[in-house]
Motif scaffolding. Structure first.
Motif, PDB file in Angstrom:
ATOM      1  N   VAL A   1     -27.671  45.960  34.238  1.00  0.00           N
ATOM      2  CA  VAL A   1     -28.632  44.910  34.574  1.00  0.00           C
ATOM      3  C   VAL A   1     -28.385  43.689  33.689  1.00  0.00           C
ATOM      4  O   VAL A   1     -28.334  42.554  34.175  1.00  0.00           O
ATOM      5  N   HIS A   2     -28.226  43.914  32.391  1.00  0.00           N
ATOM      6  CA  HIS A   2     -27.969  42.807  31.470  1.00  0.00           C
ATOM      7  C   HIS A   2     -26.681  42.073  31.858  1.00  0.00           C
ATOM      8  O   HIS A   2     -26.642  40.836  31.874  1.00  0.00           O
ATOM      9  N   ALA A   3     -25.647  42.812  32.177  1.00  0.00           N
ATOM     10  CA  ALA A   3     -24.369  42.193  32.548  1.00  0.00           C
ATOM     11  C   ALA A   3     -24.521  41.352  33.814  1.00  0.00           C
ATOM     12  O   ALA A   3     -23.995  40.232  33.893  1.00  0.00           O
ATOM     13  N   ALA A   4     -25.241  41.870  34.802  1.00  0.00           N
ATOM     14  CA  ALA A   4     -25.427  41.134  36.059  1.00  0.00           C
ATOM     15  C   ALA A   4     -26.223  39.851  35.818  1.00  0.00           C
ATOM     16  O   ALA A   4     -25.876  38.783  36.349  1.00  0.00           O
ATOM     17  N   LEU A   5     -27.281  39.930  35.030  1.00  0.00           N
ATOM     18  CA  LEU A   5     -28.078  38.737  34.726  1.00  0.00           C
ATOM     19  C   LEU A   5     -27.264  37.720  33.935  1.00  0.00           C
ATOM     20  O   LEU A   5     -27.307  36.518  34.213  1.00  0.00           O
ATOM     21  N   SER A   6     -26.512  38.184  32.968  1.00  0.00           N
ATOM     22  CA  SER A   6     -25.685  37.299  32.152  1.00  0.00           C
ATOM     23  C   SER A   6     -24.618  36.603  33.003  1.00  0.00           C
ATOM     24  O   SER A   6     -24.412  35.388  32.885  1.00  0.00           O
ATOM     25  N   ASP A   7     -23.957  37.359  33.865  1.00  0.00           N
ATOM     26  CA  ASP A   7     -22.929  36.775  34.735  1.00  0.00           C
ATOM     27  C   ASP A   7     -23.524  35.737  35.680  1.00  0.00           C
ATOM     28  O   ASP A   7     -22.958  34.666  35.884  1.00  0.00           O
ATOM     29  N   SER A   8     -24.691  36.046  36.258  1.00  0.00           N
ATOM     30  CA  SER A   8     -25.343  35.124  37.177  1.00  0.00           C
ATOM     31  C   SER A   8     -25.738  33.835  36.460  1.00  0.00           C
ATOM     32  O   SER A   8     -25.543  32.736  36.978  1.00  0.00           O
ATOM     33  N   PHE A   9     -26.280  33.969  35.246  1.00  0.00           N
ATOM     34  CA  PHE A   9     -26.677  32.799  34.462  1.00  0.00           C
ATOM     35  C   PHE A   9     -25.461  31.938  34.136  1.00  0.00           C
ATOM     36  O   PHE A   9     -25.483  30.716  34.296  1.00  0.00           O
ATOM     37  N   THR A  10     -24.394  32.577  33.705  1.00  0.00           N
ATOM     38  CA  THR A  10     -23.174  31.839  33.369  1.00  0.00           C
ATOM     39  C   THR A  10     -22.627  31.098  34.583  1.00  0.00           C
ATOM     40  O   THR A  10     -22.241  29.931  34.483  1.00  0.00           O
ATOM     41  N   ASP A  11     -22.613  31.748  35.735  1.00  0.00           N
ATOM     42  CA  ASP A  11     -22.169  31.079  36.968  1.00  0.00           C
ATOM     43  C   ASP A  11     -23.027  29.853  37.258  1.00  0.00           C
ATOM     44  O   ASP A  11     -22.528  28.786  37.604  1.00  0.00           O
ATOM     45  N   TRP A  12     -24.340  30.017  37.104  1.00  0.00           N
ATOM     46  CA  TRP A  12     -25.270  28.936  37.423  1.00  0.00           C
ATOM     47  C   TRP A  12     -25.079  27.737  36.502  1.00  0.00           C
ATOM     48  O   TRP A  12     -25.010  26.593  36.967  1.00  0.00           O
ATOM     49  N   ILE A  13     -24.995  27.969  35.200  1.00  0.00           N
ATOM     50  CA  ILE A  13     -24.909  26.828  34.279  1.00  0.00           C
ATOM     51  C   ILE A  13     -23.569  26.099  34.350  1.00  0.00           C
ATOM     52  O   ILE A  13     -23.441  24.998  33.833  1.00  0.00           O
ATOM     53  N   HIS A  14     -22.593  26.699  35.006  1.00  0.00           N
ATOM     54  CA  HIS A  14     -21.307  26.020  35.174  1.00  0.00           C
ATOM     55  C   HIS A  14     -21.198  25.281  36.503  1.00  0.00           C
ATOM     56  O   HIS A  14     -20.149  24.675  36.787  1.00  0.00           O
ATOM     57  N   GLN A  15     -22.228  25.302  37.318  1.00  0.00           N
ATOM     58  CA  GLN A  15     -22.189  24.579  38.590  1.00  0.00           C
ATOM     59  C   GLN A  15     -22.137  23.079  38.313  1.00  0.00           C
ATOM     60  O   GLN A  15     -22.895  22.562  37.483  1.00  0.00           O
ATOM     61  N   SER A  16     -21.260  22.396  39.012  1.00  0.00           N
ATOM     62  CA  SER A  16     -21.076  20.962  38.759  1.00  0.00           C
ATOM     63  C   SER A  16     -22.325  20.142  39.103  1.00  0.00           C
ATOM     64  O   SER A  16     -22.533  19.074  38.525  1.00  0.00           O
ATOM     65  N   ASP A  17     -23.166  20.629  39.999  1.00  0.00           N
ATOM     66  CA  ASP A  17     -24.355  19.873  40.391  1.00  0.00           C
ATOM     67  C   ASP A  17     -25.647  20.402  39.763  1.00  0.00           C
ATOM     68  O   ASP A  17     -26.743  20.104  40.233  1.00  0.00           O
ATOM     69  N   LEU A  18     -25.532  21.163  38.683  1.00  0.00           N
ATOM     70  CA  LEU A  18     -26.712  21.746  38.037  1.00  0.00           C
ATOM     71  C   LEU A  18     -27.751  20.683  37.679  1.00  0.00           C
ATOM     72  O   LEU A  18     -28.901  20.777  38.069  1.00  0.00           O
ATOM     73  N   TRP A  19     -27.350  19.670  36.926  1.00  0.00           N
ATOM     74  CA  TRP A  19     -28.300  18.661  36.466  1.00  0.00           C
ATOM     75  C   TRP A  19     -28.821  17.820  37.625  1.00  0.00           C
ATOM     76  O   TRP A  19     -29.987  17.427  37.623  1.00  0.00           O
ATOM     77  N   ARG A  20     -27.998  17.556  38.622  1.00  0.00           N
ATOM     78  CA  ARG A  20     -28.440  16.812  39.805  1.00  0.00           C
ATOM     79  C   ARG A  20     -29.534  17.604  40.526  1.00  0.00           C
ATOM     80  O   ARG A  20     -30.545  17.056  40.938  1.00  0.00           O
ATOM     81  N   GLY A  21     -29.329  18.899  40.680  1.00  0.00           N
ATOM     82  CA  GLY A  21     -30.330  19.740  41.325  1.00  0.00           C
ATOM     83  C   GLY A  21     -31.639  19.775  40.568  1.00  0.00           C
ATOM     84  O   GLY A  21     -32.723  19.724  41.162  1.00  0.00           O
ATOM     85  N   LEU A  22     -31.573  19.868  39.249  1.00  0.00           N
ATOM     86  CA  LEU A  22     -32.786  19.849  38.429  1.00  0.00           C
ATOM     87  C   LEU A  22     -33.508  18.515  38.568  1.00  0.00           C
ATOM     88  O   LEU A  22     -34.726  18.469  38.760  1.00  0.00           O
ATOM     89  N   ALA A  23     -32.765  17.418  38.463  1.00  0.00           N
ATOM     90  CA  ALA A  23     -33.367  16.090  38.511  1.00  0.00           C
ATOM     91  C   ALA A  23     -33.961  15.766  39.873  1.00  0.00           C
ATOM     92  O   ALA A  23     -34.861  14.932  39.972  1.00  0.00           O
ATOM     93  N   ALA A  24     -33.494  16.436  40.917  1.00  0.00           N
ATOM     94  CA  ALA A  24     -33.989  16.169  42.265  1.00  0.00           C
ATOM     95  C   ALA A  24     -35.058  17.162  42.719  1.00  0.00           C
ATOM     96  O   ALA A  24     -35.678  16.965  43.764  1.00  0.00           O
ATOM     97  N   CYS A  25     -35.297  18.198  41.963  1.00  0.00           N
ATOM     98  CA  CYS A  25     -36.223  19.246  42.385  1.00  0.00           C
ATOM     99  C   CYS A  25     -37.677  18.784  42.240  1.00  0.00           C
ATOM    100  O   CYS A  25     -38.121  18.434  41.148  1.00  0.00           O
ATOM    101  N   GLY A  26     -38.404  18.787  43.342  1.00  0.00           N
ATOM    102  CA  GLY A  26     -39.797  18.333  43.332  1.00  0.00           C
ATOM    103  C   GLY A  26     -40.817  19.412  43.033  1.00  0.00           C
ATOM    104  O   GLY A  26     -42.015  19.151  43.009  1.00  0.00           O
ATOM    105  N   VAL A  27     -40.356  20.626  42.777  1.00  0.00           N
ATOM    106  CA  VAL A  27     -41.283  21.720  42.472  1.00  0.00           C
ATOM    107  C   VAL A  27     -41.872  21.493  41.075  1.00  0.00           C
ATOM    108  O   VAL A  27     -41.128  21.247  40.123  1.00  0.00           O
TER     109      VAL A  27
END
Length: 134
Positions: A50-76
């Motif tokens: 479980v820890h490995a799966a969560l860690s891998d998913s987090f690492t994939d997410w933070i390396h997305q080229s549009d991470l900050w754009r998605g955060l800055a555009a999120c209206g939630v």
């Protein structure tokens, strides 16, 4: 937070408590390493897969080229809450709150990172207040 960015139509609000932001630097890691021996011990079953799966998913997410754009555009609406006595510096949460259009940042004084365990009454009040305020 990730689900809210990817599926904003399905999320009313996000409450993030005593966590860390998508990135951290050497000073964050140094503060964490220097203080981790003083952290309260929380007995949680450890499942390596479980820890490995969560860690891998987090690492994939933070390396997305549009991470900050998605955060800055999120209206939630997003409320980031830091534990006042957490050894983890809260600056990354404050940055996230400033970045997202409907972000808020606050601190719960006098509690450690795992205050759901050490201070359950404060945790319950904090989560209840954050959810009803969203």
């Amino acid at each position: 937070m990730r689900y809210a960015i990817e599926h904003p139509e399905a999320v009313a609000a996000v409450v993030g408590i005593a966590g860390r932001g998508p990135q951290r630097d050497r000073t964050w890691s140094e503060a964490y390493e220097a203080g981790k021996a003083a952290e309260p011990v929380v007995d949680i079953d450890w499942v390596p897969e479980v820890h490995a799966a969560l860690s891998d998913s987090f690492t994939d997410w933070i390396h997305q080229s549009d991470l900050w754009r998605g955060l800055a555009a999120c209206g939630v609406p997003m409320h980031f809450i830091a534990a006042g006595d957490d050894i983890r510096p809260p600056w990354s949460l404050a940055q996230l709150a400033a970045l997202v259009p409907r972000g808020r940042f606050s601190t719960v004084p006098g509690v450690p990172h795992d205050f759901w365990y050490t201070h359950p009454e404060v945790w319950t009040k904090t989560v209840t207040n954050a959810c009803t305020a969203s």
